[in-house]
Write a protein that holds these residues in place. Structure first.
Motif, PDB file in Angstrom:
ATOM      1  N   ALA A 132       0.757  -1.111  -0.198  1.00  0.00           N
ATOM      2  CA  ALA A 132      -0.070   0.037  -0.064  1.00  0.00           C
ATOM      3  C   ALA A 132       0.944   1.133   0.027  1.00  0.00           C
ATOM      4  CB  ALA A 132      -0.926  -0.019   1.235  1.00  0.00           C
ATOM      5  N   ALA A 133       0.257   2.267  -0.813  1.00  0.00           N
ATOM      6  CA  ALA A 133       1.238   3.374  -0.854  1.00  0.00           C
ATOM      7  C   ALA A 133       0.051   4.565  -0.889  1.00  0.00           C
ATOM      8  CB  ALA A 133       2.210   3.386  -1.930  1.00  0.00           C
ATOM      9  N   ARG A 134       0.675   6.017  -0.273  1.00  0.00           N
ATOM     10  CA  ARG A 134      -0.089   7.029  -0.308  1.00  0.00           C
ATOM     11  C   ARG A 134       0.612   8.241  -0.870  1.00  0.00           C
ATOM     12  NH1 ARG A 134      -3.317   8.911   4.983  1.00  0.00           N
ATOM     13  NH2 ARG A 134      -1.242   9.222   5.460  1.00  0.00           N
ATOM     14  N   LEU A 135       0.155   9.361  -1.374  1.00  0.00           N
ATOM     15  CA  LEU A 135       0.870  10.501  -2.035  1.00  0.00           C
ATOM     16  C   LEU A 135      -0.299  11.634  -1.337  1.00  0.00           C
ATOM     17  CD1 LEU A 135       2.728  10.015  -4.781  1.00  0.00           C
ATOM     18  CD2 LEU A 135       3.699   9.750  -2.561  1.00  0.00           C
ATOM     19  N   SER A 136       0.237  12.762  -1.046  1.00  0.00           N
ATOM     20  CA  SER A 136      -0.540  13.815  -0.913  1.00  0.00           C
ATOM     21  C   SER A 136       0.040  15.169  -1.089  1.00  0.00           C
ATOM     22  CB  SER A 136      -1.144  13.910   0.572  1.00  0.00           C
ATOM     23  OG  SER A 136      -0.289  14.012   1.572  1.00  0.00           O
ATOM     24  N   VAL A 137      -0.690  16.238  -1.544  1.00  0.00           N
ATOM     25  CA  VAL A 137      -0.298  17.386  -1.645  1.00  0.00           C
ATOM     26  C   VAL A 137      -1.110  18.380  -1.146  1.00  0.00           C
ATOM     27  CG1 VAL A 137       0.956  16.931  -4.027  1.00  0.00           C
ATOM     28  CG2 VAL A 137      -1.566  17.692  -3.865  1.00  0.00           C
ATOM     29  N   ASP A 138      -0.524  19.543  -0.406  1.00  0.00           N
ATOM     30  CA  ASP A 138      -1.453  20.704   0.226  1.00  0.00           C
ATOM     31  C   ASP A 138      -2.004  21.566  -0.994  1.00  0.00           C
ATOM     32  OD1 ASP A 138      -0.821  19.785   2.690  1.00  0.00           O
ATOM     33  OD2 ASP A 138       1.004  21.069   2.992  1.00  0.00           O
ATOM     34  N   GLU A 139      -1.219  21.494  -2.247  1.00  0.00           N
ATOM     35  CA  GLU A 139      -1.910  22.488  -3.200  1.00  0.00           C
ATOM     36  C   GLU A 139      -1.302  21.776  -4.360  1.00  0.00           C
ATOM     37  OE1 GLU A 139      -2.020  27.163  -4.511  1.00  0.00           O
ATOM     38  OE2 GLU A 139      -0.070  26.392  -3.851  1.00  0.00           O
ATOM     39  N   GLY A 140      -2.351  21.556  -5.489  1.00  0.00           N
ATOM     40  CA  GLY A 140      -2.032  20.749  -6.839  1.00  0.00           C
ATOM     41  C   GLY A 140      -2.996  19.497  -6.646  1.00  0.00           C
ATOM     42  N   VAL A 141      -2.167  18.603  -7.377  1.00  0.00           N
ATOM     43  CA  VAL A 141      -3.008  17.177  -7.705  1.00  0.00           C
ATOM     44  C   VAL A 141      -2.205  15.869  -7.335  1.00  0.00           C
ATOM     45  CG1 VAL A 141      -4.494  18.313  -9.317  1.00  0.00           C
ATOM     46  CG2 VAL A 141      -2.379  17.146 -10.051  1.00  0.00           C
ATOM     47  N   VAL A 142      -2.898  14.907  -7.314  1.00  0.00           N
ATOM     48  CA  VAL A 142      -2.004  13.645  -7.115  1.00  0.00           C
ATOM     49  C   VAL A 142      -2.770  12.843  -8.268  1.00  0.00           C
ATOM     50  CG1 VAL A 142      -1.406  11.690  -6.042  1.00  0.00           C
ATOM     51  CG2 VAL A 142      -1.694  13.764  -4.526  1.00  0.00           C
ATOM     52  N   ALA A 143      -2.180  12.569  -9.439  1.00  0.00           N
ATOM     53  CA  ALA A 143      -2.895  12.193 -10.665  1.00  0.00           C
ATOM     54  C   ALA A 143      -2.800  10.585 -10.541  1.00  0.00           C
ATOM     55  CB  ALA A 143      -2.278  12.621 -11.772  1.00  0.00           C
ATOM     56  N   THR A 144      -3.678   9.916 -11.173  1.00  0.00           N
ATOM     57  CA  THR A 144      -3.650   8.440 -10.772  1.00  0.00           C
ATOM     58  C   THR A 144      -3.775   7.908 -12.312  1.00  0.00           C
ATOM     59  OG1 THR A 144      -6.020   8.091 -10.849  1.00  0.00           O
ATOM     60  CG2 THR A 144      -4.807   8.468  -8.814  1.00  0.00           C
ATOM     61  N   TYR A 145      -3.267   6.537 -12.408  1.00  0.00           N
ATOM     62  CA  TYR A 145      -3.433   6.013 -13.735  1.00  0.00           C
ATOM     63  C   TYR A 145      -3.324   4.537 -13.463  1.00  0.00           C
ATOM     64  CZ  TYR A 145      -1.963   4.012 -18.324  1.00  0.00           C
ATOM     65  OH  TYR A 145      -1.890   3.227 -19.451  1.00  0.00           O
ATOM     66  N   VAL A 146      -4.313   3.889 -14.153  1.00  0.00           N
ATOM     67  CA  VAL A 146      -4.123   2.482 -14.136  1.00  0.00           C
ATOM     68  C   VAL A 146      -4.086   1.737 -15.610  1.00  0.00           C
ATOM     69  CG1 VAL A 146      -5.323   0.096 -13.631  1.00  0.00           C
ATOM     70  CG2 VAL A 146      -5.488   2.229 -12.311  1.00  0.00           C
TER      71      VAL A 146
END
Length: 312
Positions: free
Chosen positions: A144-158
């Motif tokens: 399991a992994a997690r990313l976060s940003v206070d301003e911006g985006v966390v893009a995902t792709y499968v």
């Protein structure tokens, strides 16, 4: 009620192969009677699940999830394994993977996710154990992994998606900076697709694992010797090859697969200016590919096993 000692729990665990907490509960339910506790575990399907725990689970799915948090975002990726691709195509398995990814938004580690509670009050680990007993294959919530940003985006792709949010490769890319979120997400998705294709080892040169560099250096030195290069030139030759290796495996230095004339670093800088966000930068990335690092054991496949059981 009989005292449930650590030694009693340990003995039941050794005999049943079931986890410590389930063993303790079984003994509590049966007033410390080990034989009755074994029957209790069997009735719950837990002993059946334990017997399958040593079977290799290299198939399954990677799932991703994301949500906005104020001006920023958080996203998660998980790898949920089973023994066969057949089970991975099951709606029950796919829905479980999606739920685990959603819970991953609140839990940064796989250990935390195992203990997370589902809507039913059971933990994720309880749900996995029950699925093993129900479906009849070993399963494992492996990463399991997690990313976060206070301003911006966390893009995902499968990649190779079998349904929305689940497939064989999952990628997260964190873009820090201001600007139109839809455009930032589009850029992030393109970079995520690049990551899926190129499998970089690190974000920046400084982040590259020294062990990976030394391993590559040893291979290149041996290769240079095999090719008969002059001893006094080998170090210089290898150093140049190491620099090229770093550019090949460091995300920001890689040529963008959709436009090899620019590196990922240059792409982000150019897009940042165009979006009015000159400080735009990649804060991190995650790439989970199904089954990577799992040693598959050659032998009878699941279909052969079923056929053998039917004959018996």
């Amino acid at each position: 009620m009989a005292e449930i000692t650590a030694a009693l729990v340990k003995e039941l665990r050794e005999r049943s192969g079931v986890g410590m907490m389930d063993c303790k509960k079984a003994l509590q339910e049966t007033d410390g009677n080990i034989e009755a506790a074994i029957d209790w575990l069997r009735a719950k399907g837990l002993s059946k699940a334990a017997k399958k725990a040593d079977r290799v689970a290299a198939e399954g799915l990677v799932a991703v999830a994301s949500k906005e948090v104020g001006a920023g975002e958080v996203a998660s990726a998980i790898e949920f394994n089973a023994e066969t691709d057949f089970v991975a195509r099951n709606d029950l398995f796919q829905n479980a993977a999606k739920r685990f990814a959603e819970l991953g938004l609140e839990h940064a580690t796989v250990e935390g996710l195992h203990g997370a509670e589902l809507e039913s009050g059971k933990t994720v680990q309880d749900e996995v154990t029950n699925m093993i007993a129900t479906i009849g294959e070993n399963m494992q919530l492996r990463r399991a992994a997690r990313l976060s940003v206070d301003e911006g985006v966390v893009a995902t792709y499968v990649h190779n998606a079998v349904s929305p949010g689940v497939g064989r490769i999952g990628v997260l890319v964190a873009l820090h900076g201001a600007g139109d979120k839809a455009k930032l997400r589009e850029l992030g998705r393109k970079i995520a697709m690049h990551v899926a294709a190129t499998s970089p080892l690190s974000l920046n040169t400084d982040d590259l694992d020294p062990a990976a560099i030394e391993k590559e250096r040893a291979v290149l030195i041996e290769k240079a010797k095999e090719e008969g290069r002059p001893e006094n030139m080998i170090e210089k030759i290898v150093e140049g090859q190491i620099n090229k290796f770093q550019k090949d495996v460091v995300l920001t230095k890689q040529p963008f697969v959709m436009n090899p004339d620019v590196t990922i670093e240059q792409l982000v800088a150019e897009e940042g200016k165009a979006l009015g966000a000159p400080g735009l930068h990649i804060g991190g990335f995650v790439r989970l590919a199904l089954g990577e690092g799992v040693e598959k054991v050659e032998g009878p496949d699941f279909a052969d096993e079923v056929a053998s059981m039917m004959k018996g």
